[in-house]
Motif scaffolding. Structure first.
Motif, PDB file in Angstrom:
ATOM      1  N   ARG A   5     -15.509  -3.996  -4.431  1.00 62.43           N
ATOM      2  CA  ARG A   5     -14.167  -4.615  -3.927  1.00 62.43           C
ATOM      3  C   ARG A   5     -13.420  -3.820  -3.460  1.00 62.43           C
ATOM      4  NH1 ARG A   5     -11.098  -8.493  -8.509  1.00 62.43           N
ATOM      5  NH2 ARG A   5     -13.019  -9.416  -8.332  1.00 62.43           N
TER       6      ARG A   5
ATOM      7  N   ASP B  95     -17.991  -8.095  -2.468  1.00 62.55           N
ATOM      8  CA  ASP B  95     -17.047  -8.835  -3.408  1.00 62.55           C
ATOM      9  C   ASP B  95     -15.534  -8.990  -2.611  1.00 62.55           C
ATOM     10  OD1 ASP B  95     -16.670  -9.667  -6.568  1.00 62.55           O
ATOM     11  OD2 ASP B  95     -14.841  -8.663  -5.978  1.00 62.55           O
TER      12      ASP B  95
ATOM     13  N   GLY C  95     -12.758  -8.741  -0.402  1.00 60.55           N
ATOM     14  CA  GLY C  95     -12.109  -7.684   0.467  1.00 60.55           C
ATOM     15  C   GLY C  95     -13.285  -6.976   1.154  1.00 60.55           C
TER      16      GLY C  95
ATOM     17  N   ARG D  67     -28.020 -15.608   1.721  1.00 59.99           N
ATOM     18  CA  ARG D  67     -27.109 -14.858   0.750  1.00 59.99           C
ATOM     19  C   ARG D  67     -25.747 -15.185   1.141  1.00 59.99           C
ATOM     20  NH1 ARG D  67     -24.139 -13.572  -1.882  1.00 59.99           N
ATOM     21  NH2 ARG D  67     -23.582 -11.525  -2.826  1.00 59.99           N
TER      22      ARG D  67
ATOM     23  N   THR E 249     -23.352 -17.815  -3.789  1.00 60.70           N
ATOM     24  CA  THR E 249     -22.439 -17.844  -4.823  1.00 60.70           C
ATOM     25  C   THR E 249     -21.841 -19.461  -4.610  1.00 60.70           C
ATOM     26  OG1 THR E 249     -22.056 -15.419  -4.469  1.00 60.70           O
ATOM     27  CG2 THR E 249     -20.601 -16.789  -6.069  1.00 60.70           C
TER      28      THR E 249
ATOM     29  N   PHE F 181      -9.713 -19.006  -0.715  1.00 63.27           N
ATOM     30  CA  PHE F 181     -10.889 -19.827   0.226  1.00 63.27           C
ATOM     31  C   PHE F 181     -11.307 -18.621   1.029  1.00 63.27           C
ATOM     32  CE2 PHE F 181     -11.111 -22.637   4.210  1.00 63.27           C
ATOM     33  CZ  PHE F 181     -11.665 -23.618   3.632  1.00 63.27           C
ATOM     34  N   GLY F 182     -12.073 -18.031   0.185  1.00 63.57           N
ATOM     35  CA  GLY F 182     -12.702 -16.511   0.863  1.00 63.57           C
ATOM     36  C   GLY F 182     -14.102 -16.846   0.861  1.00 63.57           C
ATOM     37  N   LYS F 183     -15.034 -15.879   0.719  1.00 61.04           N
ATOM     38  CA  LYS F 183     -16.395 -15.875   0.771  1.00 61.04           C
ATOM     39  C   LYS F 183     -17.032 -16.971  -0.254  1.00 61.04           C
ATOM     40  CE  LYS F 183     -17.359 -11.636   0.437  1.00 61.04           C
ATOM     41  NZ  LYS F 183     -15.690 -11.158   0.406  1.00 61.04           N
ATOM     42  N   VAL F 184     -16.313 -17.105  -1.437  1.00 60.13           N
ATOM     43  CA  VAL F 184     -16.953 -18.048  -2.309  1.00 60.13           C
ATOM     44  C   VAL F 184     -16.054 -19.456  -2.201  1.00 60.13           C
ATOM     45  CG1 VAL F 184     -16.943 -18.603  -4.903  1.00 60.13           C
ATOM     46  CG2 VAL F 184     -17.449 -16.263  -4.009  1.00 60.13           C
TER      47      VAL F 184
ATOM     48  N   ASP G  24      -5.132 -20.031  -0.339  1.00 59.31           N
ATOM     49  CA  ASP G  24      -5.556 -18.520  -0.175  1.00 59.31           C
ATOM     50  C   ASP G  24      -4.086 -17.848  -0.359  1.00 59.31           C
ATOM     51  OD1 ASP G  24      -4.312 -18.612   2.084  1.00 59.31           O
ATOM     52  OD2 ASP G  24      -6.178 -18.591   3.548  1.00 59.31           O
ATOM     53  N   ALA G  25      -4.433 -16.429   0.187  1.00 58.14           N
ATOM     54  CA  ALA G  25      -3.217 -15.608  -0.346  1.00 58.14           C
ATOM     55  C   ALA G  25      -2.090 -16.157   0.606  1.00 58.14           C
ATOM     56  CB  ALA G  25      -3.678 -14.303  -0.009  1.00 58.14           C
TER      57      ALA G  25
ATOM     58  N   HIS H 203       1.240 -22.381  -4.910  1.00 58.72           N
ATOM     59  CA  HIS H 203      -0.050 -22.006  -5.792  1.00 58.72           C
ATOM     60  C   HIS H 203      -0.003 -22.247  -7.194  1.00 58.72           C
ATOM     61  CE1 HIS H 203      -0.013 -18.514  -2.526  1.00 58.72           C
ATOM     62  NE2 HIS H 203      -1.243 -19.028  -2.634  1.00 58.72           N
TER      63      HIS H 203
ATOM     64  N   ALA I  98     -10.474 -16.997  -6.641  1.00 65.07           N
ATOM     65  CA  ALA I  98      -9.867 -16.141  -6.081  1.00 65.07           C
ATOM     66  C   ALA I  98      -9.955 -14.667  -7.121  1.00 65.07           C
ATOM     67  CB  ALA I  98      -8.185 -16.414  -6.021  1.00 65.07           C
TER      68      ALA I  98
ATOM     69  N   ALA J 141     -14.507 -17.668  -9.553  1.00 58.69           N
ATOM     70  CA  ALA J 141     -14.238 -16.386  -9.419  1.00 58.69           C
ATOM     71  C   ALA J 141     -14.653 -15.577 -10.694  1.00 58.69           C
ATOM     72  CB  ALA J 141     -12.577 -16.138  -9.426  1.00 58.69           C
ATOM     73  N   ASN J 142     -14.647 -14.256 -10.946  1.00 58.87           N
ATOM     74  CA  ASN J 142     -14.993 -13.758 -12.335  1.00 58.87           C
ATOM     75  C   ASN J 142     -13.501 -13.455 -13.119  1.00 58.87           C
ATOM     76  OD1 ASN J 142     -17.710 -12.849 -11.883  1.00 58.87           O
ATOM     77  ND2 ASN J 142     -17.112 -11.462 -10.264  1.00 58.87           N
TER      78      ASN J 142
HETATM   79  N1  LIG Z   1     -18.717 -12.388  -2.984  1.00 60.71           N
HETATM   80  C1  LIG Z   1     -19.763 -12.910  -3.829  1.00 60.71           C
HETATM   81  O1  LIG Z   1     -20.823 -13.133  -3.490  1.00 60.71           O
HETATM   82  C2  LIG Z   1     -19.060 -13.183  -5.362  1.00 60.71           C
HETATM   83  C3  LIG Z   1     -20.239 -13.242  -6.181  1.00 60.71           C
HETATM   84  C4  LIG Z   1     -19.626 -13.730  -7.415  1.00 60.71           C
HETATM   85  C5  LIG Z   1     -18.384 -13.792  -7.858  1.00 60.71           C
HETATM   86  N2  LIG Z   1     -17.435 -13.517  -6.944  1.00 60.71           N
HETATM   87  C6  LIG Z   1     -16.047 -13.545  -7.369  1.00 60.71           C
HETATM   88  O2  LIG Z   1     -15.410 -14.660  -6.444  1.00 60.71           O
HETATM   89  C7  LIG Z   1     -14.118 -14.304  -6.391  1.00 60.71           C
HETATM   90  C8  LIG Z   1     -13.765 -14.491  -5.139  1.00 60.71           C
HETATM   91  O3  LIG Z   1     -14.535 -13.423  -4.344  1.00 60.71           O
HETATM   92  P1  LIG Z   1     -14.625 -13.368  -2.628  1.00 60.71           P
HETATM   93  O4  LIG Z   1     -15.939 -12.665  -2.365  1.00 60.71           O
HETATM   94  O5  LIG Z   1     -14.621 -14.983  -2.376  1.00 60.71           O
HETATM   95  O6  LIG Z   1     -13.552 -12.714  -2.020  1.00 60.71           O
HETATM   96  P2  LIG Z   1     -12.781 -13.013  -0.753  1.00 60.71           P
HETATM   97  O7  LIG Z   1     -11.808 -11.524  -0.415  1.00 60.71           O
HETATM   98  O8  LIG Z   1     -13.671 -13.230   0.387  1.00 60.71           O
HETATM   99  O9  LIG Z   1     -11.821 -14.209  -1.036  1.00 60.71           O
HETATM  100  C9  LIG Z   1     -10.688 -14.082  -1.861  1.00 60.71           C
HETATM  101  C10 LIG Z   1      -9.827 -15.371  -1.502  1.00 60.71           C
HETATM  102  O10 LIG Z   1      -8.763 -15.455  -2.481  1.00 60.71           O
HETATM  103  C11 LIG Z   1      -7.496 -15.367  -1.809  1.00 60.71           C
HETATM  104  N3  LIG Z   1      -6.521 -15.227  -2.820  1.00 60.71           N
HETATM  105  C12 LIG Z   1      -5.938 -13.920  -3.044  1.00 60.71           C
HETATM  106  N4  LIG Z   1      -4.860 -14.281  -3.706  1.00 60.71           N
HETATM  107  C13 LIG Z   1      -4.529 -15.180  -4.106  1.00 60.71           C
HETATM  108  C14 LIG Z   1      -3.700 -16.349  -4.773  1.00 60.71           C
HETATM  109  N5  LIG Z   1      -2.771 -15.607  -5.439  1.00 60.71           N
HETATM  110  N6  LIG Z   1      -3.780 -17.522  -4.859  1.00 60.71           N
HETATM  111  C15 LIG Z   1      -4.719 -18.099  -3.949  1.00 60.71           C
HETATM  112  N7  LIG Z   1      -5.861 -17.638  -3.202  1.00 60.71           N
HETATM  113  C16 LIG Z   1      -5.887 -16.256  -3.294  1.00 60.71           C
HETATM  114  C17 LIG Z   1      -7.809 -14.643  -0.655  1.00 60.71           C
HETATM  115  O11 LIG Z   1      -6.734 -15.086   0.464  1.00 60.71           O
HETATM  116  C18 LIG Z   1      -9.135 -15.137  -0.165  1.00 60.71           C
HETATM  117  O12 LIG Z   1      -9.113 -16.493   0.546  1.00 60.71           O
HETATM  118  C19 LIG Z   1     -13.826 -13.056  -7.076  1.00 60.71           C
HETATM  119  O13 LIG Z   1     -13.463 -13.138  -8.313  1.00 60.71           O
HETATM  120  C20 LIG Z   1     -15.212 -12.449  -7.073  1.00 60.71           C
HETATM  121  O14 LIG Z   1     -15.216 -11.386  -7.915  1.00 60.71           O
HETATM  122  C21 LIG Z   1     -17.706 -13.083  -5.766  1.00 60.71           C
END
Ligand SMILES: NC(=O)c1ccc[n+]([C@@H]2O[C@H](COP(=O)([O-])OP(=O)(O)OC[C@H]3O[C@@H](n4cnc5c(N)ncnc54)[C@H](O)[C@@H]3O)[C@@H](O)[C@H]2O)c1
Length: 434
Positions: free
Chosen positions: A94, A166, A168, A206, A210, A237-240, A260-261, A297, A312, A334-335
């Motif tokens: 992360r 994860d 970022g 891959r 998730t 609204f990120g990778k998950v 998202d942020a 939010h 998130a 999210a975790n």
């Molecule tokens: N990437 C993976 O394969 C994976 C797998 C299992 C669990 N996770 C968990 O999923 C969660 C998200 O991971 P990711 O990989 O999508 O990260 P990412 O960085 O791709 O996306 C995170 C998203 O959350 C948004 N965000 C941040 N602060 C916020 C807020 N206060 N309100 C609303 N949105 C907000 C960001 O703008 C972004 O859109 C984390 O908890 C991560 O540990 C990720």
């Protein structure tokens, strides 16, 4: 029972205990509380509980980085291997300004139970760098990544500890990690990371794995209920979150809000998820999407929807915010999004929570499949990956659901009971060296 406190208290590189109340400390407190509940449920002895509450290895490193203007900054990096009793350590990396050793330790512990729960032969790890990637140029980001990897090099490797994306970090980050490790080894080692671009040995399926797992878990939780028209709000609204919104829309749910942020948006008629993603690609966030209304939010969490998907960061559902939740189902992309106090509020209100270690396990499942392909120098089709992902997710969901029903547990308590018991059993069988 061992009080789940000091044994897993971690220190920063300066030797300071992380500030009480930091987001990372709260995440670790949550993880230790959940372990404590499972240990009590399983009747684990104090010594084993203490061992499981303590990470196997924790490394804190300084990451000096030359900025484009010639200045040198120093940021902190971490890699924690929580447990390796069932196989090599596995877990994300992360990049986030609030990342600290406590947070990474909590995430590593959750990975241990998650891998055991879905039956893949890994222990749990996690790592991170306390940096905001949005403040770095691409070249600075590459330098941070490579220097961080160089510092944690003794810990990682395809048989030891396999990082993944994860918050970022992304496929490009994984490509730099693979290259840095491979250059040091003197040959290409694709199996050192997962979530790589497919051209470097990444697995088909891959990128959305998730989210696909979130969709499978949501459908399992809905059971006989027709998903058509079930309303969904997605936080993050990120990778998950972004592909989860898409997969849930594909399953005929109506995605009525995402955030998202940069902000949160809503349309009761249903958002066009592909159009929102196109807007994010151009504008950098969901804020300003023209075909929806803005909302706060906080209001997104309290929307009157069928399903809420926090995707998130940790600790967003607290005793206070959980009281506003009107969804009947919370599926944790999210975790650690839900604190123990919030769990009680949601359970009292009759809200079903599909816990993180089950709901978001699709990512590590396909990471495992990617690693197996790398270790065999072989590739599987998208269809083969999809079948294996679905099988493992559905099997884990069925096991958790059955235990919860048999013993009157929440899905979280059942999931932790299964995950922790498998790791405890591995320790019993292996014995204690020397
Ligand atoms: N990437 C993976 O394969 C994976 C797998 C299992 C669990 N996770 C968990 O999923 C969660 C998200 O991971 P990711 O990989 O999508 O990260 P990412 O960085 O791709 O996306 C995170 C998203 O959350 C948004 N965000 C941040 N602060 C916020 C807020 N206060 N309100 C609303 N949105 C907000 C960001 O703008 C972004 O859109 C984390 O908890 C991560 O540990 C990720």
């Amino acid at each position: 029972m061992v009080p789940p406190t000091a044994s897993a208290t971690t220190t920063t590189s300066t030797g300071a205990v992380p500030a009480a109340g930091s987001a990372g400390r709260q995440a670790l407190d949550t993880a230790l509380f959940q372990l404590g509940q499972a240990a009590e449920h399983l009747g684990l002895d104090d010594g084993l509980h203490r061992m499981l509450a303590t990470p196997r290895r924790s490394l804190t490193v300084s990451v000096p980085v030359r900025r484009e203007d010639g200045r040198m900054d120093v940021v902190q990096g971490y890699r924690v291997q929580h447990n390796v009793s069932r196989g090599p350590a596995k877990g994300g990396i992360r990049f986030h300004p609030d990342t600290d050793l406590s947070e990474v330790t909590a995430l590593a512990m959750w990975m241990t139970w998650k891998c055991a729960l879905v039956g893949i032969p890994y222990g749990g790890a996690n790592g991170g760098v306390g940096v905001d990637p949005a403040t770095l140029t691409t070249r600075e980001l590459e330098r941070v990544t490579r220097r961080y990897v160089n510092e944690i090099l003794p810990l990682i490797g395809p048989d030891q500890d396999i990082p993944a994306p994860d918050v970022g970090t992304d496929e490009q980050t994984m490509a730099w990690i693979m290259d840095t490790y491979s250059v040091n080894a003197g040959y290409s080692v694709p199996g050192v990371v997962t979530g790589k671009p497919t051209i470097l040995g990444g697995s088909l399926g891959r990128a959305g794995a998730t989210a696909r797992g979130v969709q499978i878990a949501t459908m399992a939780a809905l059971g006989d209920r027709d998903p058509a028209g079930v309303t969904v709000a997605v936080q993050g609204f990120g990778k998950v979150g972004a592909p989860a919104a898409r997969y849930l829309a594909d399953a005929r749910c109506r995605v009525v809000a995402v955030s998202d942020a940069t902000g949160a948006i809503t349309d009761r008629a249903g958002l066009d998820v592909a159009a929102v993603r196109a807007h994010v690609a151009e504008a950098g966030g969901v804020a300003g999407y023209p075909r929806a209304d803005a909302l706060s939010h906080a209001d997104l969490l309290g929307l009157d929807v069928g399903v809420l998907v926090p995707a998130a960061l940790e600790g967003v559902l607290t005793a206070e915010t959980a009281q506003k939740v009107r969804a009947r189902l919370v599926v944790e992309g999210a975790n650690g999004p839900t604190t123990p106090a919030a769990d009680d509020v949601l359970a009292d209100a009759g809200v079903t929570v599909v816990p993180d270690i089950l709901a978001n396990a699709g990512g590590v499942i396909v990471s495992y499949l990617e690693w197996v392909q790398n270790m065999q120098a072989y590739t599987w089709s998208a269809g083969e990956v999809e079948v294996k992902l679905r099988d493992l997710m559905e099997q884990a969901y069925a096991e958790v659901g059955a235990l919860a029903a048999d013993e009157g547990l929440t899905l979280r308590r059942a999931a932790h009971a299964i995950g922790v018991s498998r790791v405890a059993e591995a320790h019993r069988l292996r014995g204690l060296y020397p």
